[in-house]
Design a protein around this motif. Structure first.
Motif, PDB file in Angstrom:
ATOM      1  N   TYR A 105      36.459  42.741  21.235  1.00 19.27           N
ATOM      2  CA  TYR A 105      36.989  41.370  21.275  1.00 19.27           C
ATOM      3  C   TYR A 105      35.892  40.352  21.549  1.00 19.27           C
ATOM      4  O   TYR A 105      35.840  39.281  20.914  1.00 19.27           O
ATOM      5  CB  TYR A 105      38.065  41.294  22.363  1.00 19.27           C
ATOM      6  N   ARG A 144      35.594  32.488  29.996  1.00 18.88           N
ATOM      7  CA  ARG A 144      36.922  32.196  29.465  1.00 18.88           C
ATOM      8  C   ARG A 144      37.288  33.190  28.354  1.00 18.88           C
ATOM      9  O   ARG A 144      38.442  33.607  28.232  1.00 18.88           O
ATOM     10  CB  ARG A 144      36.971  30.768  28.946  1.00 18.88           C
ATOM     11  N   THR A 145      36.288  33.566  27.554  1.00 17.57           N
ATOM     12  CA  THR A 145      36.520  34.539  26.490  1.00 17.57           C
ATOM     13  C   THR A 145      36.911  35.889  27.077  1.00 17.57           C
ATOM     14  O   THR A 145      37.851  36.547  26.605  1.00 17.57           O
ATOM     15  CB  THR A 145      35.256  34.692  25.622  1.00 17.57           C
ATOM     16  N   LYS A 158      38.262  36.478  29.994  1.00 16.81           N
ATOM     17  CA  LYS A 158      39.567  36.370  30.650  1.00 16.81           C
ATOM     18  C   LYS A 158      40.706  36.295  29.639  1.00 16.81           C
ATOM     19  O   LYS A 158      41.845  36.677  29.939  1.00 16.81           O
ATOM     20  CB  LYS A 158      39.585  35.137  31.557  1.00 16.81           C
ATOM     21  N   SER A 159      40.413  35.829  28.416  1.00 16.13           N
ATOM     22  CA  SER A 159      41.470  35.671  27.413  1.00 16.13           C
ATOM     23  C   SER A 159      41.813  36.981  26.704  1.00 16.13           C
ATOM     24  O   SER A 159      42.805  37.052  25.973  1.00 16.13           O
ATOM     25  CB  SER A 159      41.067  34.621  26.371  1.00 16.13           C
ATOM     26  N   GLU A 170      43.535  40.327  26.211  1.00 14.28           N
ATOM     27  CA  GLU A 170      44.775  40.849  26.773  1.00 14.28           C
ATOM     28  C   GLU A 170      45.146  42.201  26.165  1.00 14.28           C
ATOM     29  O   GLU A 170      44.839  42.474  24.996  1.00 14.28           O
ATOM     30  CB  GLU A 170      45.931  39.866  26.553  1.00 14.28           C
ATOM     31  N   ALA A 173      45.918  40.553  31.267  1.00 13.51           N
ATOM     32  CA  ALA A 173      44.471  40.358  31.160  1.00 13.51           C
ATOM     33  C   ALA A 173      43.775  41.307  32.132  1.00 13.51           C
ATOM     34  O   ALA A 173      43.732  41.042  33.333  1.00 13.51           O
ATOM     35  CB  ALA A 173      44.105  38.911  31.467  1.00 13.51           C
ATOM     36  N   SER A 217      38.402  39.927  34.295  1.00 10.87           N
ATOM     37  CA  SER A 217      38.353  38.586  34.868  1.00 10.87           C
ATOM     38  C   SER A 217      36.937  38.295  35.342  1.00 10.87           C
ATOM     39  O   SER A 217      36.083  39.197  35.372  1.00 10.87           O
ATOM     40  CB  SER A 217      39.336  38.482  36.040  1.00 10.87           C
TER      41      SER A 217
END
Length: 251
Positions: free
Chosen positions: A44, A112-113, A115-116, A118, A123, A126
């Motif tokens: 991802y 942020r990437t 944490k996004s 899923e 999630a 972190s």
């Protein structure tokens, strides 16, 4: 339709998207444990990094020579994910692609990437947890074995103290393991008798006032001494804190 591998996706993105400076960005090899690869996070994250920078990353197995490694052992903390804090170990600090990757991972967009990402709506990864600047060893004069016995006797009515009373406590009250994981666990245990609902049924000799005549204890009173409290603290200090994952946020 054939499914492209992670390596093919990263290579394709790097080939199609030119870097900002107009020159081919230097790619590098990255070591990652199989467990981290299997989580899906890198599949991802890495194409998104390559799309942003044009830097190609080739994933290789542990033991292969690489300019950087993702490992739970040592290096710069970059993210936390199931049961480990993952770190970036840089083996080629002057490599421009590695520098770019390290900067991106610690940047706001990189975090942020991560944490996004899923899995089944959750999630699993972190930003890294904040580490204490210095570990302070805590010790108490009480006898921990006596403290365990007192904890089971007095506190086990409501709290899970250990495996011995795991099925006999009240589910809505925090276990000793959870309380031990809190930063202020010492204060909570040292002053528990003034924290609600304990004052209504707890008596500590020479410390707490007697129950008012018109407001007796609603249950069989918990009666103990400061020595008992010290023994309980000694027992709790030796406990392994529960793994709470992300730090608790108090409302």
């Amino acid at each position: 339709m054939r499914r492209l591998s992670l390596f093919a996706v990263v290579a394709l993105v790097a080939a199609l998207v030119p870097p900002a400076n107009g020159r081919a960005a230097e790619g590098f090899r990255l070591v990652a444990p199989q467990a981290l690869v299997d989580s899906g996070l890198l599949k991802y994250v890495l194409p998104r990094f390559s799309l942003k920078t044009g830097t190609r990353i080739e994933l290789v197995a542990p033991g292969a020579g690489a300019a950087a490694e993702l490992t739970p052992d040592d290096g710069t903390r970059v993210f936390t994910g199931p049961r480990a804090t993952w770190r970036l170990r840089v083996n080629a600090p002057e490599h421009p692609g590695v520098k770019r990757f390290a900067d991106w991972l610690s940047s706001e967009i990189g975090q942020r990437t991560i944490k996004s990402f899923e899995v089944d709506g959750a999630a699993p990864f972190s930003p890294p947890r904040t580490e204490a600047a210095e570990a302070v060893e805590v010790s108490f004069d009480g006898n921990p074995d006596r403290g365990k016995a007192l904890s089971l006797l007095h506190c086990g009515r409501c709290h899970v103290v250990g495996d011995e009373n795991r099925m006999n406590a009240i589910g809505s009250t925090p276990s000793f393991g959870v309380l031990r994981a809190l930063r202020d666990w010492q204060r909570r245990f040292q002053t528990f008798y003034v924290l609600n609902p304990h004052p209504a049924f707890t008596q500590v000799a020479d410390v707490t006032p007697p129950f008012p005549i018109d407001r007796p204890s609603p249950i069989t009173p918990v009666e103990m001494t400061l020595g008992d409290v010290e023994a309980i603290l000694a027992y709790v200090a030796e406990m392994t804190p529960a793994d709470l994952g992300e730090p608790l946020r108090h409302q």
